[in-house]
Motif scaffolding. Structure first.
Motif, PDB file in Angstrom:
ATOM      1  N   PHE A  69      46.414  38.459  51.991  1.00  0.00           N
ATOM      2  CA  PHE A  69      47.844  38.682  52.173  1.00  0.00           C
ATOM      3  C   PHE A  69      48.550  37.411  52.632  1.00  0.00           C
ATOM      4  O   PHE A  69      49.575  37.023  52.068  1.00  0.00           O
ATOM      5  N   TYR A  70      48.002  36.736  53.633  1.00  0.00           N
ATOM      6  CA  TYR A  70      48.676  35.557  54.174  1.00  0.00           C
ATOM      7  C   TYR A  70      48.576  34.365  53.239  1.00  0.00           C
ATOM      8  O   TYR A  70      49.507  33.546  53.170  1.00  0.00           O
ATOM      9  N   PHE A  71      47.485  34.236  52.502  1.00  0.00           N
ATOM     10  CA  PHE A  71      47.409  33.183  51.488  1.00  0.00           C
ATOM     11  C   PHE A  71      48.445  33.430  50.389  1.00  0.00           C
ATOM     12  O   PHE A  71      49.090  32.497  49.901  1.00  0.00           O
ATOM     13  N   SER A  72      48.602  34.697  49.988  1.00  0.00           N
ATOM     14  CA  SER A  72      49.612  35.042  48.989  1.00  0.00           C
ATOM     15  C   SER A  72      51.010  34.788  49.539  1.00  0.00           C
ATOM     16  O   SER A  72      51.899  34.304  48.814  1.00  0.00           O
ATOM     17  N   LEU A 125      43.706  30.446  45.990  1.00  0.00           N
ATOM     18  CA  LEU A 125      44.877  30.224  46.845  1.00  0.00           C
ATOM     19  C   LEU A 125      44.595  29.184  47.925  1.00  0.00           C
ATOM     20  O   LEU A 125      45.479  28.396  48.281  1.00  0.00           O
ATOM     21  N   ALA A 126      43.377  29.178  48.454  1.00  0.00           N
ATOM     22  CA  ALA A 126      43.010  28.163  49.449  1.00  0.00           C
ATOM     23  C   ALA A 126      43.063  26.772  48.825  1.00  0.00           C
ATOM     24  O   ALA A 126      43.558  25.816  49.455  1.00  0.00           O
ATOM     25  N   PHE A 127      42.573  26.653  47.595  1.00  0.00           N
ATOM     26  CA  PHE A 127      42.656  25.371  46.889  1.00  0.00           C
ATOM     27  C   PHE A 127      44.114  24.968  46.688  1.00  0.00           C
ATOM     28  O   PHE A 127      44.478  23.800  46.864  1.00  0.00           O
ATOM     29  N   PHE A 128      44.956  25.944  46.320  1.00  0.00           N
ATOM     30  CA  PHE A 128      46.379  25.651  46.134  1.00  0.00           C
ATOM     31  C   PHE A 128      47.010  25.143  47.427  1.00  0.00           C
ATOM     32  O   PHE A 128      47.779  24.169  47.419  1.00  0.00           O
ATOM     33  N   ILE A 129      46.704  25.796  48.542  1.00  0.00           N
ATOM     34  CA  ILE A 129      47.281  25.399  49.834  1.00  0.00           C
ATOM     35  C   ILE A 129      46.913  23.965  50.171  1.00  0.00           C
ATOM     36  O   ILE A 129      47.759  23.156  50.575  1.00  0.00           O
ATOM     37  N   VAL A 130      45.635  23.626  49.999  1.00  0.00           N
ATOM     38  CA  VAL A 130      45.174  22.272  50.315  1.00  0.00           C
ATOM     39  C   VAL A 130      45.820  21.252  49.380  1.00  0.00           C
ATOM     40  O   VAL A 130      46.320  20.207  49.822  1.00  0.00           O
ATOM     41  N   ALA A 131      45.836  21.561  48.083  1.00  0.00           N
ATOM     42  CA  ALA A 131      46.394  20.623  47.110  1.00  0.00           C
ATOM     43  C   ALA A 131      47.904  20.450  47.310  1.00  0.00           C
ATOM     44  O   ALA A 131      48.417  19.325  47.305  1.00  0.00           O
ATOM     45  N   TYR A 132      48.598  21.554  47.496  1.00  0.00           N
ATOM     46  CA  TYR A 132      50.057  21.526  47.660  1.00  0.00           C
ATOM     47  C   TYR A 132      50.454  20.732  48.898  1.00  0.00           C
ATOM     48  O   TYR A 132      51.324  19.852  48.841  1.00  0.00           O
ATOM     49  N   ILE A 156      44.912  27.882  57.257  1.00  0.00           N
ATOM     50  CA  ILE A 156      43.515  28.066  56.836  1.00  0.00           C
ATOM     51  C   ILE A 156      42.612  28.280  58.039  1.00  0.00           C
ATOM     52  O   ILE A 156      41.711  29.138  58.027  1.00  0.00           O
ATOM     53  N   TYR A 157      42.831  27.523  59.106  1.00  0.00           N
ATOM     54  CA  TYR A 157      41.991  27.643  60.305  1.00  0.00           C
ATOM     55  C   TYR A 157      42.138  29.017  60.959  1.00  0.00           C
ATOM     56  O   TYR A 157      41.137  29.658  61.309  1.00  0.00           O
ATOM     57  N   LEU A 158      43.360  29.493  61.108  1.00  0.00           N
ATOM     58  CA  LEU A 158      43.590  30.769  61.781  1.00  0.00           C
ATOM     59  C   LEU A 158      43.048  31.950  60.994  1.00  0.00           C
ATOM     60  O   LEU A 158      42.730  32.997  61.571  1.00  0.00           O
ATOM     61  N   LEU A 159      42.919  31.791  59.679  1.00  0.00           N
ATOM     62  CA  LEU A 159      42.449  32.895  58.839  1.00  0.00           C
ATOM     63  C   LEU A 159      40.971  32.792  58.482  1.00  0.00           C
ATOM     64  O   LEU A 159      40.468  33.614  57.722  1.00  0.00           O
ATOM     65  N   LYS A 184      38.058  37.924  46.648  1.00  0.00           N
ATOM     66  CA  LYS A 184      37.324  36.725  47.076  1.00  0.00           C
ATOM     67  C   LYS A 184      37.657  35.540  46.178  1.00  0.00           C
ATOM     68  O   LYS A 184      37.887  34.425  46.662  1.00  0.00           O
ATOM     69  N   GLN A 185      37.656  35.781  44.865  1.00  0.00           N
ATOM     70  CA  GLN A 185      37.983  34.704  43.936  1.00  0.00           C
ATOM     71  C   GLN A 185      39.429  34.248  44.112  1.00  0.00           C
ATOM     72  O   GLN A 185      39.720  33.044  44.074  1.00  0.00           O
TER      73      GLN A 185
END
Length: 254
Positions: free
Chosen positions: A172-175, A132-139, A160-163, A126-127
């Protein structure tokens, strides 16, 4: 999350994705624009190294991972020729599809799976998902601001929406997003391949960076294809596993 947990998570990262990142830096350099010309063609040299890495991972993997590696090579081969050669969505350095690329798809898939299977990673998933979600948005936001990467930003939002309602697959998909982002940065920096200035060169109003930030969305199709083939080949075992999951979920609710 205390320091000891952070160290254990970092060690799990190094033992899976860290080694993969080092291999990407070294392996793609062999086919890079910066690699000096040698007697053996550079792409052939990269393919030999990729074959050795593939064989090593295949030997160390379980039967399910081995089967999915096999499917990943086939789907990667067909997908590369469709998207790169037939549709011209991106271009490799020599205008071909290097033989090491389908093998690389399988290696990326299994290395990401191995990271997500680490016990410490499962415990703090969860953490990690939040990080990783923060990384995706920032990147993707940085690419949007500094590279006018509208295409990549929209694909990142789609990830992010699909997951959002897929807790089992989210880590897995965030990684995978993180791995693909690194892979694409290295590959385009080395000039092993390049992306057009607009979305696949066919949507002129949708600006794209080289590489687009959210291109991992299309890598997900590789995993979905491997999973589909695996389910078809092991239908009874898959149904049994689904039944066990349903029972476990019911017990937790009870």
């Amino acid at each position: 999350m205390d320091i000891s947990v952070a160290k254990r998570l970092f060690l799990a990262f190094v033992q899976s994705l860290g080694y993969l990142f080092l291999f990407i830096v070294f392996g793609l350099f062999l086919d890079s624009y910066f690699m000096p010309d040698i007697y053996v063609p550079k792409q052939h040299l990269a393919t030999i190294v990729m074959l050795l890495a593939f064989a090593f991972l295949y030997y160390r993997s379980g039967s399910r991972s081995r089967e999915q590696m096999f499917y990943a090579v086939i789907i990667g081969f067909l997908g590369e020729y469709l998207f790169s050669i037939a549709l011209g969505m991106y271009t490799y350095r020599l205008g071909n599809v290097p033989h090491y690329v389908p093998l690389g798809h399988a290696i990326v898939l299994v290395a990401t799976m191995n990271f997500c299977k680490k016990p410490i990673v499962k415990t703090y998933r969860k953490q990690l998902e939040k990080i990783l979600a923060f990384f995706i948005v920032a990147y993707s936001t940085l690419f949007l601001i500094f590279a006018q990467d509208v295409f990549g930003f929209l694909m990142s939002l789609a990830v992010i929406y699909l997951l959002r309602n897929k807790p089992r697959e989210r880590l897995f998909y965030f990684s995978m997003y993180l791995v693909v982002a690194f892979l694409e940065i290295v590959g385009t920096t080395y000039k092993c391949w390049s992306w057009p200035e607009t979305a696949y060169g066919v949507i002129p109003f949708l600006k794209s960076a080289n590489p687009p930030s959210g291109i991992s969305l299309f890598y997900f199709l590789l995993d979905l294809g491997c999973l589909w083939f695996y389910k078809k080949r092991n239908l009874m075992a898959w149904k049994r596993m689904k039944s066990i999951r349903i029972i476990a979920t019911q017990n937790v609710v009870s």
